[in-house]
Design a protein around this motif. Structure first.
Motif, mmCIF file in Angstrom:
data_model
loop_
_atom_site.group_PDB
_atom_site.id
_atom_site.type_symbol
_atom_site.label_atom_id
_atom_site.label_comp_id
_atom_site.label_asym_id
_atom_site.label_seq_id
_atom_site.Cartn_x
_atom_site.Cartn_y
_atom_site.Cartn_z
ATOM 1 N N THR A 31 89.015 35.217 68.202
ATOM 2 C CA THR A 31 88.768 33.794 68.456
ATOM 3 C C THR A 31 89.113 32.902 67.269
ATOM 4 O OG1 THR A 31 86.471 33.922 67.697
ATOM 5 C CG2 THR A 31 86.908 34.429 70.021
ATOM 6 N N GLY A 32 89.192 33.471 66.074
ATOM 7 C CA GLY A 32 89.435 32.666 64.882
ATOM 8 C C GLY A 32 88.213 31.915 64.405
ATOM 9 N N GLU A 33 87.060 32.164 65.012
ATOM 10 C CA GLU A 33 85.832 31.488 64.618
ATOM 11 C C GLU A 33 85.058 32.323 63.607
ATOM 12 O OE1 GLU A 33 83.594 30.720 68.106
ATOM 13 O OE2 GLU A 33 84.933 29.146 68.845
ATOM 14 N N VAL A 34 84.248 31.642 62.812
ATOM 15 C CA VAL A 34 83.396 32.334 61.846
ATOM 16 C C VAL A 34 82.322 33.108 62.603
ATOM 17 C CG1 VAL A 34 81.770 32.054 59.959
ATOM 18 C CG2 VAL A 34 83.795 30.609 60.070
ATOM 19 N N SER A 35 82.225 34.400 62.332
ATOM 20 C CA SER A 35 81.240 35.233 63.025
ATOM 21 C C SER A 35 80.239 35.868 62.072
ATOM 22 C CB SER A 35 81.950 36.346 63.804
ATOM 23 O OG SER A 35 82.727 37.150 62.923
ATOM 24 N N GLY A 36 80.476 35.733 60.770
ATOM 25 C CA GLY A 36 79.547 36.341 59.816
ATOM 26 C C GLY A 36 79.719 35.759 58.426
ATOM 27 N N LEU A 37 78.735 36.063 57.581
ATOM 28 C CA LEU A 37 78.732 35.632 56.185
ATOM 29 C C LEU A 37 78.355 36.821 55.308
ATOM 30 C CD1 LEU A 37 76.679 32.313 56.514
ATOM 31 C CD2 LEU A 37 79.158 32.474 56.214
ATOM 32 N N GLU A 38 78.987 36.916 54.147
ATOM 33 C CA GLU A 38 78.571 37.911 53.153
ATOM 34 C C GLU A 38 77.986 37.177 51.950
ATOM 35 O OE1 GLU A 38 80.133 41.616 50.340
ATOM 36 O OE2 GLU A 38 81.589 40.452 51.509
ATOM 37 N N ALA A 39 76.753 37.553 51.578
ATOM 38 C CA ALA A 39 76.086 36.957 50.420
ATOM 39 C C ALA A 39 76.537 37.686 49.161
ATOM 40 C CB ALA A 39 74.574 37.043 50.573
ATOM 41 N N LEU A 40 77.054 36.943 48.196
ATOM 42 C CA LEU A 40 77.556 37.502 46.943
ATOM 43 C C LEU A 40 76.770 36.891 45.791
ATOM 44 C CD1 LEU A 40 81.336 37.153 47.801
ATOM 45 C CD2 LEU A 40 79.988 39.257 47.881
ATOM 46 N N ILE A 41 76.208 37.735 44.935
ATOM 47 C CA ILE A 41 75.363 37.245 43.850
ATOM 48 C C ILE A 41 76.226 36.732 42.708
ATOM 49 C CG2 ILE A 41 75.133 39.486 42.698
ATOM 50 C CD1 ILE A 41 72.172 38.674 42.171
ATOM 51 N N ARG A 42 75.759 35.662 42.068
ATOM 52 C CA ARG A 42 76.450 35.057 40.931
ATOM 53 C C ARG A 42 75.444 34.826 39.806
ATOM 54 N NH1 ARG A 42 80.048 36.760 43.316
ATOM 55 N NH2 ARG A 42 81.891 35.705 44.175
ATOM 56 N N TRP A 43 75.918 34.991 38.583
ATOM 57 C CA TRP A 43 75.065 34.763 37.405
ATOM 58 C C TRP A 43 75.859 33.986 36.370
ATOM 59 C CZ3 TRP A 43 73.338 38.926 33.303
ATOM 60 C CH2 TRP A 43 72.446 38.315 32.403
ATOM 61 N N HIS A 44 75.401 32.784 36.081
ATOM 62 C CA HIS A 44 75.972 31.983 34.993
ATOM 63 C C HIS A 44 75.010 32.073 33.810
ATOM 64 C CE1 HIS A 44 79.369 30.177 37.136
ATOM 65 N NE2 HIS A 44 78.586 30.227 38.203
ATOM 66 N N HIS A 45 75.375 32.921 32.854
ATOM 67 C CA HIS A 45 74.526 33.147 31.679
ATOM 68 C C HIS A 45 74.442 31.859 30.852
ATOM 69 C CE1 HIS A 45 73.167 34.869 27.845
ATOM 70 N NE2 HIS A 45 72.754 35.916 28.550
ATOM 71 N N PRO A 46 73.253 31.537 30.300
ATOM 72 C CA PRO A 46 73.114 30.284 29.539
ATOM 73 C C PRO A 46 74.092 30.153 28.390
ATOM 74 C CG PRO A 46 70.956 31.237 29.996
ATOM 75 C CD PRO A 46 71.971 32.242 30.438
ATOM 76 N N THR A 47 74.481 31.282 27.763
ATOM 77 C CA THR A 47 75.381 31.207 26.605
ATOM 78 C C THR A 47 76.724 31.887 26.858
ATOM 79 O OG1 THR A 47 74.390 33.239 25.673
ATOM 80 C CG2 THR A 47 73.454 31.097 24.997
ATOM 81 N N GLN A 48 76.762 32.922 27.696
ATOM 82 C CA GLN A 48 77.992 33.673 27.912
ATOM 83 C C GLN A 48 78.772 33.210 29.128
ATOM 84 O OE1 GLN A 48 77.485 37.957 27.642
ATOM 85 N NE2 GLN A 48 75.651 37.721 26.388
ATOM 86 N N GLY A 49 78.220 32.279 29.894
ATOM 87 C CA GLY A 49 78.917 31.804 31.076
ATOM 88 C C GLY A 49 78.836 32.811 32.215
ATOM 89 N N PHE A 50 79.886 32.832 33.058
ATOM 90 C CA PHE A 50 79.885 33.705 34.227
ATOM 91 C C PHE A 50 79.955 35.170 33.806
ATOM 92 C CE2 PHE A 50 82.275 36.185 37.361
ATOM 93 C CZ PHE A 50 81.458 36.044 38.469
ATOM 94 N N ILE A 51 79.055 35.990 34.386
ATOM 95 C CA ILE A 51 79.051 37.437 34.150
ATOM 96 C C ILE A 51 79.221 38.122 35.494
ATOM 97 C CG2 ILE A 51 77.700 39.404 33.351
ATOM 98 C CD1 ILE A 51 76.351 37.639 31.351
ATOM 99 N N SER A 52 80.172 39.027 35.561
ATOM 100 C CA SER A 52 80.489 39.701 36.813
ATOM 101 C C SER A 52 79.348 40.629 37.241
ATOM 102 C CB SER A 52 81.777 40.514 36.649
ATOM 103 O OG SER A 52 81.981 41.357 37.772
ATOM 104 N N PRO A 53 79.094 40.735 38.552
ATOM 105 C CA PRO A 53 78.092 41.696 39.029
ATOM 106 C C PRO A 53 78.396 43.131 38.605
ATOM 107 C CG PRO A 53 78.666 40.146 40.767
ATOM 108 C CD PRO A 53 79.617 39.899 39.636
#
Length: 673
Positions: free
Chosen positions: A433-455
Motif C-alpha cells: 500500500t505504501g502506507e506507514v505500518s510500523g515504527l522502530e524506536a531507536l535510542i539516542r544519547w547526546h552526551h553533555p561534553t562528548q556530543g552524540f554517542i552511538s548505541p
C-alpha cells in the motif's frame, strides 16, 4: 539557703549526661509549649475572625437600609454621621460609599491597604415597589487589633509555661542525678582505675536489701561477664579484620599487606584479579543464599592452591585476587586457576558450570606500587571479560581505552538516572500500500561534553554494569508513552518495535518489569521486540522460555540483522518468532551484487514458507524498494522513506500529511535535521 541551692545546681550539671538531659527536657518542653501555644493562638485567631465577620454582617443587617435612604435623598450629613458611628466600632477602620458610576460619595476612616478584611454591599432603595441600585458600600476591618490581642495572649502563655517548664525540669534532673547518675559516676571511676586487658578486673558495689534487684546491680553483673569474654572477642575481631567471613580466604586488607611486603622485598611476582562470569544470574534466579554457597565452594577450591608461592584473597562480591611468584609464565598461572573451575558446582541437585575472567599484571615490569598493580590488573580483567577470553595480560595500550570505557560506563549510568537518553523513530512502510505500518524506536544519547554517542558504544557498557534491564524498560515505557501522543493523529494503529539485549532474556526480572509496564498501557499497539540471532545463541533454551512468557503478554519477536550471524532453521522453528529483519548489508548493494540479491530472495521465500513477516532495513533507493516489493517483502525501512526523527517531528509530519491528503498514514519522506 544559697549554699544549698548552689550544691543542687552543681550536682545537676556535674557531668555531660546531666547537661544533655537538661537540654533535651527543656527543648522537648519548649517544643510542646510552642505547639500548644500555637494551637491556642490559632483557635483565638479563628474566633476573632468569626466575631469580625459577625460585626460586618451586623453592619449589613442594621445599617444598610438607612445608609441607602441617605444616599437616595443625597443627605450627605446624615450619611457621614452614620458612617462615623460605624467606624467607631471595634476593628472597623474604613468605610466608603460609591454611587452607581463608581464615584466616591463619602469616605470615613483610614484606608488600610494590607492586613484588612473587606466587604462590599450593594446599596438599593425601593421606590414605587421597584428596587433601585444606588451604588456600593465598602467596609474594611483592620486585623492589627486582632494581632495585638493575640500577641498579648502569646506573651502571657509563653512566660507562664516557661517558668513552669523550667521548675519541673530542674526537679526531674535532680531526681535523675540522685537516683542514677551518681552511681554511674562511681562505676566509671572504678573502670578507669582498674581496666586492663592484661589483668581482668571485677567491679564491686555494696548490695543491700534496698538495691539488690535494681538496674545498677544488673549492669555491674553484665560488665563483669563482659570482661570475661573481651579477649576471645578481640581475637575474633582480629580474625575478621584479616579474613573474609564467607569464604575464609584473606581479605583485601591482608592482600594489601602481602603486596606491600613483596614490593618492599623487591621480589618479582604476578598479581591477578579473577571475576566470576555471569554470577549475577545466580543471585537473580536462585537467590543470594545460593550465590553465597557458590562463593563458599569457590573459596574451598582456591584454598587448595594456597602455598608460600601462591596467595589468594577475596576482594568482595564475585571478585578474587591472586599473587604468584613470577617464575611461572602467565599461561601456566591462568591454567592453574581455570582447572579449579572445570568441574561443575553442585547446587540444589543442579550442576552449574562457571567460568572466570582473569587479568594479570607483573611486578616490577609493569607496575611499581600496589595501587598501580590493582588498577592495571582490573583493566586487564575488564579487557578479558569484554573480549570473552579466559585471561589477559595487561597491555599499556589498553590503559587509556579501558579508562575511557569505565568512564563511559559511569556516564551512561548517570545518563539513565538523569534522563539524558531520548528516542527517535523510523517508519516502516507496507510494500503493497505504501502506507506507514510500523515504527522502530531507536535510542539516542547526546552526551553533555562528548556530543552524540552511538548505541554500539554505550550499550555494551550498560550490559557490563548490569543496567541494561533498566534501560530496556525505560525504552519500552517511553515508546508506549510517545505512542499515546501520536495515536490521535493516526487513521489506523501502527506496530511499535523496540530493540532489546540478549541479557534481557536471561533475567527473570525483565519479564516482571515488562508485565508491570504493559499493565499501565491497557490499550497499546502491536509490540515487537527485536533481538539479534547471535544474542539468542548465548542460551537459546532459557531465552525460548522467556520469549514464550512475553508472547503470552502480547509481545511479538523479530530477528534483527538476520543473515549476519548464526542463521539456523532449528531456532526459527522452536522459538516464537513472528518476523525476520533482513540486514542492511544485503539490501544496500543487492541491485549490483547477485549473491546478495539471492540471499534476500531466499530469506523472503523462507519467511513466507514459515508464515513469518519480512522487513528490509537499509532501503535507500527507489530501485531497491521496487525490487523488494517485487520479491513480496512485507515491510520496507530506510532513508528512502524516512530518517529517524523525534516524536515531535513525527507528529508534525503526520499532521501535515493528514491535512493535505486526508490520509495520515501516507508519510513519504521525513527529513532529519
Amino acid at each position: 539557703m544559697s549554699s544549698a541551692l548552689k550544691r543542687i545546681w552543681q550536682s545537676l550539671f556535674r557531668g555531660d549526661v546531666s547537661r544533655v538531659f537538661v537540654i533535651l527536657i527543656l527543648l522537648f518542653s519548649t517544643v510542646i509549649t510552642l505547639l500548644l501555644t500555637g494551637l491556642q493562638l490559632w483557635r483565638d485567631y479563628r474566633y476573632e475572625l468569626n466575631v469580625l465577620d459577625q460585626r460586618l454582617e451586623q453592619v449589613r443587617i442594621s445599617n444598610l437600609e438607612s445608609i441607602s435612604q441617605s444616599v437616595w435623598t443625597y443627605n450627605l450629613s446624615s450619611l457621614e454621621i452614620q458612617l462615623q458611628g460605624l467606624v467607631r466600632q471595634q476593628d472597623i477602620s474604613f468605610i466608603s460609599g460609591e454611587n452607581g458610576d463608581g464615584e466616591v460619595l463619602l469616605s470615613v476612616g483610614e484606608d488600610v491597604n494590607e492586613d484588612a478584611l473587606q466587604q462590599s454591599y450593594a446599596l438599593t432603595y425601593i421606590h414605587r415597589d421597584s428596587p433601585r441600585l444606588l451604588g456600593q458600600l465598602h467596609v474594611k476591618a483592620s486585623l492589627q487589633g486582632i494581632y495585638g490581642r493575640l500577641l498579648d495572649t502569646f506573651l502571657v502563655i509563653l512566660i507562664t509555661q516557661a517558668v513552669k517548664t523550667f521548675l519541673v525540669s530542674m526537679f526531674i534532673i535532680y531526681l535523675f542525678d540522685r537516683m542514677l547518675m551518681r552511681h554511674l559516676r562511681r562505676l566509671v571511676d572504678q573502670l578507669g582505675r582498674h581496666y586492663s586487658r592484661a589483668q581482668p578486673f571485677s567491679i564491686e558495689r555494696l548490695v543491700t536489701e534496698f538495691n539488690k534487684g535494681d538496674e545498677l546491680n544488673t549492669l555491674v553483673g553484665a560488665l563483669n561477664r563482659l570482661q570475661n569474654t573481651v579477649e576471645s572477642e578481640h581475637r575474633k575481631l582480629e580474625q575478621l579484620a584479616s579474613f573474609d567471613s564467607l569464604t575464609g580466604l584473606p581479605n583485601r586488607m591482608q592482600l594489601k599487606e602481602t603486596l606491600d611486603t613483596r614490593i618492599q622485598a623487591g621480589q618479582p611476582f604476578w598479581l591477578g584479579i579473577l571475576d566470576v562470569n555471569d554470577f549475577k544470574n545466580i543471585n537473580d534466579t536462585l537467590g543470594h543464599q545460593s550465590g553465597d554457597q557458590v562463593l563458599y565452594e569457590i573459596g574451598l577450591r582456591l584454598k587448595c592452591l594456597q602455598s608460600p608461592h601462591c596467595f589468594f584473597a577475596r576482594l568482595g562480591g564475585d571478585e578474587f585476587a591472586c599473587v604468584f611468584d613470577s617464575e611461572a609464565p602467565a599461561r601456566t598461572i591462568a591454567d592453574t586457576i581455570l582447572q579449579k573451575f572445570e568441574a561443575p558446582f553442585l547446587l540444589h541437585a543442579v550442576q552449574i558450570q562457571l567460568s572466570v575472567s582473569i587479568g594479570l599484571v607483573s611486578f616490577p615490569d609493569q607496575a611499581a606500587d600496589a595501587q598501580q598493580l590493582m588498577k592495571f590488573a582490573d583493566i586487564a580483567m575488564y579487557h578479558c571479560k569484554k573480549s570473552r577470553s579466559e585471561f589477559a595480560r595487561f597491555d599499556p595500550q589498553l590503559d587509556e581505552h579501558s579508562l575511557n570505557n569505565l568512564t563511559l560506563m559511569t556516564d551512561a549510568r548517570q545518563a539513565l538516572e538523569s534522563k539524558q537518553f531520548c528516542l527517535h523513530y523510523q517508519t516502516q512502510v507496507d510494500s503493497d500500500t505504501g502506507e506507514v505500518s510500523g515504527l522502530e524506536a531507536l535510542i539516542r544519547w547526546h552526551h553533555p561534553t562528548q556530543g552524540f554517542i552511538s548505541p554500539d558504544d554505550f550499550i555494551p557498557s550498560l550490559e557490563l554494569s548490569g543496567d541494561i534491564n533498566a534501560l530496556s524498560c525505560w525504552v519500552l515505557e517511553q515508546a508506549l508513552t510517545d505512542y499515546e501522543q501520536l495515536k490521535p493523529h493516526l487513521s489506523k494503529p501502527l506496530a511499535l518495535s523496540i530493540n532489546i539485549s540478549a541479557l534481557n532474556l536471561l533475567e527473570e526480572r525483565f519479564l516482571t518489569s515488562v508485565e508491570a509496564i504493559m499493565q499501565r498501557f491497557p490499550v497499546r499497539p502491536t509490540l515487537v521486540m527485536e533481538i539479534t540471532e547471535n544474542a539468542l545463541m548465548s542460551d537459546p533454551e532459557y531465552a525460548g522460555v522467556m520469549m514464550q512468557a512475553l508472547v503470552k503478554q502480547g509481545v511479538e519477536f523479530s530477528i534483527d540483522d538476520y543473515g549476519t550471524g548464526y542463521s539456523s532453521l532449528s531456532y526459527l522453528s522452536r522459538l516464537p518468532v513472528s518476523e525476520l529483519k533482513i540486514d542492511r548489508s544485503f539490501i544496500f548493494d543487492m541491485e549490483t551484487d547477485l549473491r546478495h540479491f539471492t540471499i534476500v530472495q531466499s530469506t523472503v521465500n523462507l519467511a513466507k514458507s514459515l508464515a513469518l513477516r519480512t522487513v528490509a532495513e537499509g532501503c535507500e533507493t527507489e530501485i531497491s524498494s521496487s525490487i523488494l516489493k517485487d520479491l513480496n517483502c512485507d515491510k520496507l525501512q530506510g532513508y528512502f522513506f524516512s530518517r529517524p526523527v523525534s516524536i515531535e517531528e513525527l507528529i508534525s509530519e503526520f499532521q501535515c500529511v493528514a491535512s493535505s491528503n486526508g490520509n495520515s498514514q501516507s508519510v513519504r519522506l521525513i527529513s532529519e535535521e
